[in-house]
Design an enzyme around this catalytic site. Sequence first.
Site, mmCIF file in Angstrom:
data_model
loop_
_atom_site.group_PDB
_atom_site.id
_atom_site.type_symbol
_atom_site.label_atom_id
_atom_site.label_comp_id
_atom_site.label_asym_id
_atom_site.label_seq_id
_atom_site.Cartn_x
_atom_site.Cartn_y
_atom_site.Cartn_z
ATOM 1 N NE ARG A 88 48.939 -67.783 -82.153
ATOM 2 C CZ ARG A 88 49.811 -67.402 -81.218
ATOM 3 N NH1 ARG A 88 50.270 -66.167 -81.197
ATOM 4 N NH2 ARG A 88 50.218 -68.268 -80.296
ATOM 5 C CG ASP A 148 47.137 -68.446 -75.259
ATOM 6 O OD1 ASP A 148 47.873 -69.176 -75.947
ATOM 7 O OD2 ASP A 148 46.309 -67.656 -75.748
ATOM 8 N NE ARG A 151 51.641 -73.087 -76.033
ATOM 9 C CZ ARG A 151 51.227 -72.842 -77.268
ATOM 10 N NH1 ARG A 151 50.834 -71.639 -77.603
ATOM 11 N NH2 ARG A 151 51.227 -73.802 -78.167
ATOM 12 C CG HIS A 175 45.579 -67.459 -79.528
ATOM 13 N ND1 HIS A 175 46.265 -68.078 -78.516
ATOM 14 C CD2 HIS A 175 45.833 -68.195 -80.643
ATOM 15 C CE1 HIS A 175 46.903 -69.129 -78.984
ATOM 16 N NE2 HIS A 175 46.664 -69.216 -80.283
HETATM 17 N N1 LIG Z 1 43.917 -71.403 -81.656
HETATM 18 C C1 LIG Z 1 45.011 -72.038 -81.276
HETATM 19 O O1 LIG Z 1 45.358 -72.063 -80.093
HETATM 20 C C2 LIG Z 1 45.820 -72.787 -82.275
HETATM 21 C C3 LIG Z 1 45.576 -72.624 -83.612
HETATM 22 N N2 LIG Z 1 46.291 -73.317 -84.546
HETATM 23 C C4 LIG Z 1 45.904 -73.126 -85.941
HETATM 24 O O2 LIG Z 1 45.221 -74.306 -86.382
HETATM 25 C C5 LIG Z 1 45.319 -74.413 -87.799
HETATM 26 C C6 LIG Z 1 45.726 -75.844 -88.183
HETATM 27 O O3 LIG Z 1 47.049 -76.097 -87.794
HETATM 28 P P1 LIG Z 1 47.725 -77.526 -88.117
HETATM 29 O O4 LIG Z 1 46.775 -78.602 -87.773
HETATM 30 O O5 LIG Z 1 49.060 -77.503 -87.505
HETATM 31 O O6 LIG Z 1 47.858 -77.435 -89.711
HETATM 32 P P2 LIG Z 1 47.943 -78.679 -90.731
HETATM 33 O O7 LIG Z 1 48.447 -78.125 -92.005
HETATM 34 O O8 LIG Z 1 48.674 -79.804 -90.100
HETATM 35 O O9 LIG Z 1 46.424 -79.126 -90.894
HETATM 36 C C7 LIG Z 1 45.457 -78.324 -91.504
HETATM 37 C C8 LIG Z 1 44.547 -79.239 -92.296
HETATM 38 O O10 LIG Z 1 43.457 -78.455 -92.807
HETATM 39 C C9 LIG Z 1 43.114 -79.068 -94.041
HETATM 40 N N3 LIG Z 1 42.273 -78.159 -94.843
HETATM 41 C C10 LIG Z 1 42.639 -77.081 -95.544
HETATM 42 N N4 LIG Z 1 41.571 -76.529 -96.160
HETATM 43 C C11 LIG Z 1 40.503 -77.281 -95.821
HETATM 44 C C12 LIG Z 1 39.121 -77.226 -96.115
HETATM 45 N N5 LIG Z 1 38.611 -76.266 -96.905
HETATM 46 N N6 LIG Z 1 38.306 -78.161 -95.604
HETATM 47 C C13 LIG Z 1 38.808 -79.151 -94.805
HETATM 48 N N7 LIG Z 1 40.103 -79.250 -94.488
HETATM 49 C C14 LIG Z 1 40.941 -78.334 -94.990
HETATM 50 C C15 LIG Z 1 44.442 -79.386 -94.690
HETATM 51 O O11 LIG Z 1 44.324 -80.334 -95.746
HETATM 52 C C16 LIG Z 1 45.232 -79.907 -93.500
HETATM 53 O O12 LIG Z 1 45.154 -81.313 -93.386
HETATM 54 C C17 LIG Z 1 46.313 -73.322 -88.218
HETATM 55 O O13 LIG Z 1 45.625 -72.202 -88.720
HETATM 56 C C18 LIG Z 1 47.037 -72.988 -86.928
HETATM 57 O O14 LIG Z 1 47.569 -71.688 -86.934
HETATM 58 C C19 LIG Z 1 47.272 -74.181 -84.207
HETATM 59 C C20 LIG Z 1 47.579 -74.386 -82.867
HETATM 60 C C21 LIG Z 1 46.883 -73.688 -81.810
HETATM 61 O O1 LIG Z 2 51.569 -70.387 -82.636
HETATM 62 C C1 LIG Z 2 50.772 -70.681 -83.539
HETATM 63 O O2 LIG Z 2 50.781 -70.166 -84.666
HETATM 64 C C2 LIG Z 2 49.732 -71.706 -83.249
HETATM 65 C C3 LIG Z 2 49.016 -71.279 -82.049
HETATM 66 O O3 LIG Z 2 48.117 -70.479 -82.097
HETATM 67 C C4 LIG Z 2 49.608 -71.686 -80.769
HETATM 68 O O4 LIG Z 2 50.301 -72.712 -80.687
HETATM 69 O O5 LIG Z 2 49.376 -70.953 -79.814
#
Ligand SMILES: NC(=O)C1=CN([C@@H]2O[C@H](COP(=O)(O)OP(=O)(O)OC[C@H]3O[C@@H](n4cnc5c(N)ncnc54)[C@H](O)[C@@H]3O)[C@@H](O)[C@H]2O)C=CC1
Ligand SMILES: O=C([O-])CC(=O)C(=O)O
Length: 308
Positions: A88, A148, A151, A175
């Site tokens: 990450r 987490d 999970r 995380h």
């Molecule tokens: N904290 C957590 O537990 C988790 C965090 N994540 C994180 O969430 C983020 C998103 O993941 P996904 O949805 O799978 O990615 P994705 O690629 O499917 O969606 C991201 C979206 O953000 C948009 N985007 C990019 N720049 C932008 C801006 N300046 N303004 C508005 N929209 C913008 C993109 O066009 C895209 O549609 C990633 O950084 C991922 O690592 C994902 C899962 C869990």
């Molecule tokens: O694994 C990743 O990169 C997205 C995330 O944070 C999660 O699913 O826990």
Amino acid sequence: MKVTVVGAGAVGASCAEYIAMKNFASEVVLVDIKEGFAEGKAMDLMQCASLNAFDTKITGTTGDYSKTAGSKVAVITSGIPRKPGMTREELIGINAGIVKEVTANLVKHSPDVIIIVVSNPMDTMAYLVHKTSGLPKERIIGMGGALDSARFKYRLAEALECPISDVDGMVIAAHSDTGMLPLVSKATRNGVPVTEFLNDEQVAYVTEETKVGGATLTKLLGTSAWYAPGAAVSVLVQSILCDQKKMIPCSLMLDGEYGQSDICLGVPAIIGANGVEKIVDITLTDAEKAKFAEAAQAVREVNGDLKF
Ligand SMILES: NC(=O)C1=CN([C@@H]2O[C@H](COP(=O)(O)OP(=O)(O)OC[C@H]3O[C@@H](n4cnc5c(N)ncnc54)[C@H](O)[C@@H]3O)[C@@H](O)[C@H]2O)C=CC1
Ligand SMILES: O=C([O-])CC(=O)C(=O)O
């Protein structure tokens, strides 16, 4: 009450879907930078309303933040996800700029907003929002621990061969693949410590699989997960909008709690209408304290790469 979700990608759309399905918000505004994408996702989701019996109105906009004005909660999911083999932390270069810009736009139109940070590396992105938004610390919540912990419960139930609803447990600290701290000492099956059922080898397996839970899914899916992340966000948003005061581990700015300051790390907190209503101080074993401090050190190093 209105909720904004920035990023209408996999996680953002899942957040919007779960929030709508639970029917507690009046409106969800999806924002994306990709032309027409948020509008399309919103329309597709709205066509589920009669099928899934929800009344939440979902709208989409390509970057028009005036549509987000007056949001009680805003969720930041914008940015790139990792690919198999990545950590990450490697996402910081692109995501920091996006999170900073999005935060400024959100606060401009909703000065009273509570921000939930999802974009990775989440603990560092939450720290960035603290440093750049001007919002009080109670109104910035990093989402990681809720996911987490889910999970962890999944892996515990698998090892115990019991329903997940029989299991309770919590994950704190970072995380990240190495910095997560599943609290085995506090995990229970119907109130009985799980260590009464699981041997050391089983406990080690559950702990390790929990920590690499996101990486495992990334390898299987080719991108990171979205269903459980969206569900975890919806639990946080509901606790705020419905003032449920649930205890949820979240990445919060610490000011002496757990021996740490000027860092965002996962700790249990009461989440209600005001955002973070209280950080809950629980007793950790010496080994858990050492792991928490180690995780903090690693996050501090990543935070050092931020440019404000
Ligand atoms: N904290 C957590 O537990 C988790 C965090 N994540 C994180 O969430 C983020 C998103 O993941 P996904 O949805 O799978 O990615 P994705 O690629 O499917 O969606 C991201 C979206 O953000 C948009 N985007 C990019 N720049 C932008 C801006 N300046 N303004 C508005 N929209 C913008 C993109 O066009 C895209 O549609 C990633 O950084 C991922 O690592 C994902 C899962 C869990
Ligand atoms: O694994 C990743 O990169 C997205 C995330 O944070 C999660 O699913 O826990």
